[in-house]
Design an enzyme around this catalytic site. Structure first.
Site, mmCIF file in Angstrom:
data_model
loop_
_atom_site.group_PDB
_atom_site.id
_atom_site.type_symbol
_atom_site.label_atom_id
_atom_site.label_comp_id
_atom_site.label_asym_id
_atom_site.label_seq_id
_atom_site.Cartn_x
_atom_site.Cartn_y
_atom_site.Cartn_z
ATOM 1 N NE ARG A 1 35.119 -26.659 -18.029
ATOM 2 C CZ ARG A 1 35.186 -27.484 -17.040
ATOM 3 N NH1 ARG A 1 33.869 -27.986 -16.856
ATOM 4 N NH2 ARG A 1 36.070 -27.680 -16.353
ATOM 5 C CD GLU B 1 28.936 -22.540 -15.724
ATOM 6 O OE1 GLU B 1 28.609 -23.342 -16.254
ATOM 7 O OE2 GLU B 1 30.132 -22.404 -14.758
ATOM 8 C CG HIS C 1 29.067 -25.635 -12.851
ATOM 9 N ND1 HIS C 1 29.872 -24.716 -13.811
ATOM 10 C CD2 HIS C 1 29.964 -26.698 -12.535
ATOM 11 C CE1 HIS C 1 30.833 -25.476 -14.056
ATOM 12 N NE2 HIS C 1 30.907 -26.762 -13.324
#
Length: 316
Positions: free
Chosen positions: A235, A264, A283
């Protein structure tokens, strides 16, 4: 049963997956994306909602009195008020351990990119540098074997274990740090300081908690070797981005490979954009086709089990 899917686009961006498999369970309405303020209206009188990142808050649940089931296209469920859902007898089910293989593979794509310098050498070839070489083999950029290098793994869930197995196959020394001492761990368990000090590669696979938030900061980075690289596929909040950028730009560590950021989609203001030897993927570690197919199968399995009165992967 009425089913509403709020953010199908998080499962596919090119149509390689279809939501039609969900229609076997009931009347299904699919939205590509949903803003937080649109959630309650779109759920309406549906009994079932499926989503990835859309917040399902107390207010949303209050406005959707028929809602009985929330299924997540994700392992994390911080976007759901699970306590209020339990009060309202709304079952919440997540999808765990679907991405283990893909994320571990991505970690070693990072590692091999740095140690074998594939991207760097391809760029050199495309620029014509090999064509002008005096000898048959052009190797001005140092490369290194993984065998004998120390891989320090922070977090030893399914992904951390998979990364350790791959590293062991390469002949690497494995150090493990996690919140609790894992049972039957064949690798050396150590504290975070020792893991950082000895790492040639320091990779993070821990959940984001109050203890792990900003775990990667100036103090931890100062412990690492100048030749070491840092990897984060856990994370973004685990890293203090300014501290990492400063460590990269000053040469305190050699490189960083990141698949997650604190914000994000990525903000243009992140100090890591343009930082020296910082490679960022958007990601995508979890997003292999086979991984998303597995995720959809888990979500369908969860829903089927709930409809049959035996919910699986229930988080509340």
């Amino acid at each position: 049963m009425k089913i509403v899917v709020l953010d199908w686009k998080t499962m596919t961006m090119n149509g390689d997956l279809s939501p039609d498999v969900l229609r076997q369970f009931g009347e299904t309405t699919v939205y590509p994306l949903t803003k937080a303020e649109e959630a309650a209206e779109r759920i309406g009188d549906a009994e079932i909602v499926l989503c990835n990142k859309v917040p399902i808050t107390e207010e949303v649940m209050q406005r959707c009195p028929n809602l009985r089931y929330i299924g997540l296209f994700a392992t994390g469920y911080n976007n759901i008020d699970v306590e209020f859902a339990a009060e309202k007898n709304i079952t919440v089910c997540n999808a765990g351990q679907y991405s283990t293989n893909a994320v571990a593979q991505h970690v070693f794509a990072f590692i091999l990119d740095w140690y074998s310098r594939v991207s760097s050498y391809n760029s050199a070839v495309q620029l014509g540098e090999w064509e002008s070489s005096e000898i048959f083999s052009y190797f001005p950029i140092p490369t290194h074997e993984l065998s004998g290098k120390t891989l320090s793994i922070v977090g030893f869930g399914s992904i951390g274990r998979a990364a350790a197995e791959i590293g062991n196959a390469f002949g690497m020394k494995i150090l493990v740090n996690s919140r609790t001492v894992p049972k039957d761990c064949p690798y050396e368990f150590t504290d975070i300081r020792t893991a950082a000090e000895n790492a040639d590669i320091l990779t993070f696979h821990c959940p984001l908690t109050e203890k792990t938030r900003h775990l990667v900061n100036a103090d931890l980075l100062a412990l690492m070797k100048p030749s070491a690289i840092l990897i984060n596929t856990s994370r973004g909040g685990v890293v203090v981005e300014r501290d990492l950028a400063d460590a990269l730009n000053s040469g305190k560590i050699a490189a960083a490979y990141l698949d997650v950021l604190d914000r994000e989609p990525m903000s243009c203001e992140t100090p890591l954009k343009g930082a020296k030897n910082c490679v960022i993927t958007p990601h995508t570690a979890w997003a292999a086709l086979e991984t998303r197919e597995r995720l959809l199968k888990i979500v369908c399995g969860n829903l089927k089990a709930w409809l049959e009165g035996n919910p699986t992967n229930k988080v509340n």
